[in-house]
Scaffold this motif. Structure first.
Motif, PDB file in Angstrom:
ATOM      1  N   ASN A  87     -11.979 -24.867   8.049  1.00 22.36           N
ATOM      2  CA  ASN A  87     -13.244 -24.658   7.334  1.00 22.36           C
ATOM      3  C   ASN A  87     -14.088 -25.933   7.240  1.00 22.36           C
ATOM      4  O   ASN A  87     -15.248 -25.870   6.853  1.00 22.36           O
ATOM      5  CB  ASN A  87     -12.964 -24.133   5.921  1.00 22.36           C
ATOM      6  CG  ASN A  87     -12.488 -22.688   5.949  1.00 22.36           C
ATOM      7  OD1 ASN A  87     -12.938 -21.893   6.770  1.00 22.36           O
ATOM      8  ND2 ASN A  87     -11.554 -22.358   5.066  1.00 22.36           N
ATOM      9  N   VAL A  88     -13.485 -27.069   7.598  1.00 26.64           N
ATOM     10  CA  VAL A  88     -14.267 -28.310   7.616  1.00 26.64           C
ATOM     11  C   VAL A  88     -15.038 -28.364   8.931  1.00 26.64           C
ATOM     12  O   VAL A  88     -14.484 -28.661   9.981  1.00 26.64           O
ATOM     13  CB  VAL A  88     -13.361 -29.553   7.478  1.00 26.64           C
ATOM     14  CG1 VAL A  88     -14.199 -30.830   7.516  1.00 26.64           C
ATOM     15  CG2 VAL A  88     -12.552 -29.490   6.185  1.00 26.64           C
ATOM     16  N   ALA A 127     -20.789 -33.832   4.419  1.00 26.46           N
ATOM     17  CA  ALA A 127     -19.761 -32.988   5.033  1.00 26.46           C
ATOM     18  C   ALA A 127     -20.247 -31.548   4.998  1.00 26.46           C
ATOM     19  O   ALA A 127     -21.063 -31.170   4.164  1.00 26.46           O
ATOM     20  CB  ALA A 127     -18.458 -33.115   4.254  1.00 26.46           C
ATOM     21  N   ALA A 142     -10.213 -33.845  10.113  1.00 26.93           N
ATOM     22  CA  ALA A 142      -9.794 -32.843   9.124  1.00 26.93           C
ATOM     23  C   ALA A 142      -8.884 -31.806   9.770  1.00 26.93           C
ATOM     24  O   ALA A 142      -8.992 -31.536  10.961  1.00 26.93           O
ATOM     25  CB  ALA A 142     -11.021 -32.177   8.524  1.00 26.93           C
ATOM     26  N   LYS A 143      -7.971 -31.261   8.975  1.00 28.43           N
ATOM     27  CA  LYS A 143      -7.026 -30.265   9.495  1.00 28.43           C
ATOM     28  C   LYS A 143      -7.464 -28.832   9.191  1.00 28.43           C
ATOM     29  O   LYS A 143      -7.192 -27.917   9.946  1.00 28.43           O
ATOM     30  CB  LYS A 143      -5.643 -30.529   8.881  1.00 28.43           C
ATOM     31  CG  LYS A 143      -5.011 -31.809   9.431  1.00 28.43           C
ATOM     32  CD  LYS A 143      -3.730 -32.170   8.699  1.00 28.43           C
ATOM     33  CE  LYS A 143      -3.242 -33.543   9.165  1.00 28.43           C
ATOM     34  NZ  LYS A 143      -2.130 -34.042   8.354  1.00 28.43           N
ATOM     35  N   ASN A 144      -8.126 -28.670   8.065  1.00 27.35           N
ATOM     36  CA  ASN A 144      -8.580 -27.344   7.646  1.00 27.35           C
ATOM     37  C   ASN A 144      -9.745 -26.915   8.537  1.00 27.35           C
ATOM     38  O   ASN A 144     -10.723 -27.641   8.688  1.00 27.35           O
ATOM     39  CB  ASN A 144      -9.024 -27.442   6.183  1.00 27.35           C
ATOM     40  CG  ASN A 144      -9.337 -26.103   5.562  1.00 27.35           C
ATOM     41  OD1 ASN A 144      -9.859 -25.214   6.209  1.00 27.35           O
ATOM     42  ND2 ASN A 144      -9.014 -25.976   4.287  1.00 27.35           N
ATOM     43  N   ILE A 164     -10.799 -45.903   8.691  1.00 21.37           N
ATOM     44  CA  ILE A 164     -10.174 -45.067   7.653  1.00 21.37           C
ATOM     45  C   ILE A 164     -10.405 -43.560   7.893  1.00 21.37           C
ATOM     46  O   ILE A 164      -9.934 -42.728   7.120  1.00 21.37           O
ATOM     47  CB  ILE A 164     -10.675 -45.455   6.240  1.00 21.37           C
ATOM     48  CG1 ILE A 164     -12.199 -45.367   6.112  1.00 21.37           C
ATOM     49  CG2 ILE A 164     -10.239 -46.863   5.874  1.00 21.37           C
ATOM     50  CD1 ILE A 164     -12.736 -44.069   5.634  1.00 21.37           C
ATOM     51  N   THR A 165     -11.135 -43.237   8.951  1.00 20.52           N
ATOM     52  CA  THR A 165     -11.473 -41.830   9.198  1.00 20.52           C
ATOM     53  C   THR A 165     -10.361 -41.104   9.950  1.00 20.52           C
ATOM     54  O   THR A 165      -9.847 -41.618  10.932  1.00 20.52           O
ATOM     55  CB  THR A 165     -12.790 -41.742   9.997  1.00 20.52           C
ATOM     56  OG1 THR A 165     -13.821 -42.344   9.212  1.00 20.52           O
ATOM     57  CG2 THR A 165     -13.165 -40.301  10.306  1.00 20.52           C
ATOM     58  N   ARG A 166     -10.002 -39.936   9.470  1.00 20.46           N
ATOM     59  CA  ARG A 166      -9.066 -39.087  10.206  1.00 20.46           C
ATOM     60  C   ARG A 166      -9.681 -37.709  10.360  1.00 20.46           C
ATOM     61  O   ARG A 166     -10.488 -37.284   9.543  1.00 20.46           O
ATOM     62  CB  ARG A 166      -7.737 -38.969   9.449  1.00 20.46           C
ATOM     63  CG  ARG A 166      -6.822 -40.129   9.718  1.00 20.46           C
ATOM     64  CD  ARG A 166      -5.481 -40.080   9.031  1.00 20.46           C
ATOM     65  NE  ARG A 166      -5.143 -38.820   8.398  1.00 20.46           N
ATOM     66  CZ  ARG A 166      -4.032 -38.639   7.675  1.00 20.46           C
ATOM     67  NH1 ARG A 166      -3.187 -39.630   7.497  1.00 20.46           N
ATOM     68  NH2 ARG A 166      -3.778 -37.478   7.118  1.00 20.46           N
ATOM     69  N   ILE A 198     -18.806 -27.583   4.954  1.00 19.23           N
ATOM     70  CA  ILE A 198     -17.616 -26.763   4.752  1.00 19.23           C
ATOM     71  C   ILE A 198     -18.011 -25.294   4.735  1.00 19.23           C
ATOM     72  O   ILE A 198     -18.987 -24.907   4.091  1.00 19.23           O
ATOM     73  CB  ILE A 198     -16.916 -27.161   3.430  1.00 19.23           C
ATOM     74  CG1 ILE A 198     -16.262 -28.538   3.629  1.00 19.23           C
ATOM     75  CG2 ILE A 198     -15.878 -26.141   3.015  1.00 19.23           C
ATOM     76  CD1 ILE A 198     -15.770 -29.176   2.385  1.00 19.23           C
ATOM     77  N   LYS A 199     -17.239 -24.522   5.463  1.00 20.67           N
ATOM     78  CA  LYS A 199     -17.487 -23.079   5.513  1.00 20.67           C
ATOM     79  C   LYS A 199     -16.967 -22.467   4.214  1.00 20.67           C
ATOM     80  O   LYS A 199     -15.848 -22.735   3.792  1.00 20.67           O
ATOM     81  CB  LYS A 199     -16.734 -22.503   6.708  1.00 20.67           C
ATOM     82  CG  LYS A 199     -17.306 -21.235   7.268  1.00 20.67           C
ATOM     83  CD  LYS A 199     -16.672 -20.923   8.610  1.00 20.67           C
ATOM     84  CE  LYS A 199     -16.975 -19.501   9.012  1.00 20.67           C
ATOM     85  NZ  LYS A 199     -16.229 -18.482   8.283  1.00 20.67           N
ATOM     86  N   GLY A 214     -16.876 -33.496   9.082  1.00 15.69           N
ATOM     87  CA  GLY A 214     -16.182 -34.368   8.136  1.00 15.69           C
ATOM     88  C   GLY A 214     -16.920 -35.688   7.955  1.00 15.69           C
ATOM     89  O   GLY A 214     -18.158 -35.727   7.977  1.00 15.69           O
ATOM     90  N   ILE A 215     -16.163 -36.758   7.800  1.00 19.22           N
ATOM     91  CA  ILE A 215     -16.747 -38.091   7.597  1.00 19.22           C
ATOM     92  C   ILE A 215     -17.658 -38.454   8.769  1.00 19.22           C
ATOM     93  O   ILE A 215     -17.324 -38.201   9.918  1.00 19.22           O
ATOM     94  CB  ILE A 215     -15.616 -39.149   7.486  1.00 19.22           C
ATOM     95  CG1 ILE A 215     -14.759 -38.890   6.243  1.00 19.22           C
ATOM     96  CG2 ILE A 215     -16.184 -40.569   7.458  1.00 19.22           C
ATOM     97  CD1 ILE A 215     -13.504 -39.744   6.166  1.00 19.22           C
TER      98      ILE A 215
END
Lengths: 312, 312
Positions: free
Chosen positions: A23-24, A33, A19-21, A15-17, A35-36, A27-28
């Motif tokens: 600032n991440v 997690a 991240a697109k942003n 289920i893990t994809r 985050i900037k 991720g999983i």
């Protein structure tokens, strides 16, 4: 196919994809997690206690349930070398739940919040057939974040303290064994090891809190760092009390340490040059070969069983 | 005392404590918490779906469950005039859950994530006896945050759209009534109204998303703003389809609007000077007197029943 056939780890992978942003930063897949946020980094984690799975009111007081829910999240934040700041408490409660339970639960939640300086900033309440306590915690990174993916072949694997006591405590309760109050307390009142985490962070390559047993944590680190490990049976640290308690119920305490979990010590990998600077027990080494071995009585056997699986 | 005796709102009051960290700008009690992060503001919310309470697989596809879980959190973020950015997905799943369900659930979660540009950065998986989908969402404030506590006597109460359709849909399912596909869809595929929220935010004093029914949202706003309200029965906006659907099952659609919830329109209070600038239906006024009235057939009666209570 059912979840007990695929297993927890494969399911998470599935289920893990990515991240697109941008600032991440993480991720999983780690303890939390990352985050900037402007100049800083925020770490976020969520963990759940389900009645009759992670706790039972047969031997937990409501306050202890609240304390445990907060400590296990604090532990994840600590393993990222971050300071816990904010929490959201999401509850499912049967309609027949007593106010006494909720008051006790929050007494526990706030006692841990006060200890670490955490604010409860939100949450949710809904009804369900079993009690579910789900806490989201947000922390502020102190500096370097020792990720699971950063172990290197040759690193020493360190446990920041004795293992197995929580599972020993659970088994004492299950077998209705009297005595061993200190071991039982390790089960009903687990504590995050923030100070140990902060002290280790500077010198470790990878770090993770020990929630699912030594074998599972080492496997996580190896999987993400694309390496393997040898764990030495003789070096697995178990307290005298835990050994005694396990013997009293005819079980092997080192199996509790390997496969039980919920001790919330830190499992870290430390390069040789820093080994003298850290406190803890060396339990093995990280290897290039991508397999995990247990060395016991001079023999090296591949470690098949690898910790608690929620769907097994 | 049991929770069904004290009720959800009193319970939340009971467990709420003021935050100590001055970066907590808004704590428990609004659609989301607001936390200062350097120059920006972060909003955080958590919401839960429990099987056979918030959804049933009798009329929800797994994908729709995932979509709903994401939309209801996005709606809370929108009501704070913030942009949804990150989410954590915490699941309780029975061991017998099918992989098909989990795949469908995540298809729904990711479809909404992609629509709004949200990254799934973490989560948790554990087993339980019923399916619980708990999502934490983090957003970035766009600018002014219209809090529940900011309504002023004289403000017009606005609904950003028609109400009652979701509960009408639910009742159609419950009564096994065929037809009315569009109304049923409002129940199984609710949508956050982000654009409406952003358009309203500039001109509103208080704003909240309509998750528990108009009566409940107005009560929340009044309680926090220390004022009252008059809601006009005739002005409650309900679509023709919803009226028709309600009639077909012998129920009153305006009661769905008042007490049903899950329409996820915005309920906002707007000062007179801005009324011409906003789109929506005026449904009443904010008053100084701290009581909530329903004006119906020329008579003003105090509104006793006030929306969905999870423990009633």
């Amino acid at each position: 196919m059912r979840l007990n056939e695929i297993g927890e780890h494969n399911l998470i992978k599935r289920i893990t994809r990515k991240a697109k942003n941008r600032n991440v930063l993480v991720g999983i897949g780690d303890d939390a997690a990352v985050i900037k946020t402007g100049k800083g980094k925020m770490v976020i984690t969520v963990d759940t206690l389900v009645e009759n799975d992670h706790f039972t009111l047969k031997w937990f007081t409501p306050k202890q349930v609240g304390m445990k829910a907060m400590e296990i999240n604090t532990s994840d934040i600590g393993a990222m070398n971050a300071i816990p700041r904010y929490a959201l408490v999401s509850l499912c409660l049967p309609k027949t739940t007593t106010l006494n339970f909720v008051d006790g639960l929050y007494k526990g939640i706030y006692s841990v919040a006060d200890k670490y300086g955490i604010d409860i900033v939100g949450g949710n309440m809904t009804h369900g057939h079993e009690i579910v306590v789900d806490i989201t915690m947000i922390g502020e990174a102190k500096g370097k974040i020792p990720l699971r993916s950063n172990a290197r072949p040759g690193d020493y694997i360190i446990s920041s303290g004795n293992l197995g006591a929580s599972t020993a405590g659970l088994n004492l309760f299950l077998k209705k064994k009297s005595g061993f109050a200190a071991v039982k307390k390790k089960h009903v009142e687990p504590k995050a090891k923030l100070k140990k985490a902060y002290a280790l962070a500077k010198y470790t390559n990878a770090m993770e809190d020990c929630s699912d047993g030594l074998a599972s944590e080492v496997r996580n680190i190896c999987a993400q760092s694309k390496c393997g490990a040898v764990i030495e049976w003789d070096k697995i640290p178990v307290s005298r009390e835990t050994i005694k308690a396990a013997k009293a119920i005819g079980l092997e305490s080192k199996n509790f340490a390997l496969f039980g979990g919920e001790d919330f010590e830190l499992i870290a990998t430390v390069p040789k040059k820093h080994l003298s600077k850290v406190k803890g027990f060396v339990v093995g080494r990280i290897t290039k070969e991508k397999k995990i071995y247990l060395k016991k009585n001079g023999k090296k056997e591949q470690l098949e069983k690898a910790g608690y699986d929620h769907f097994a």
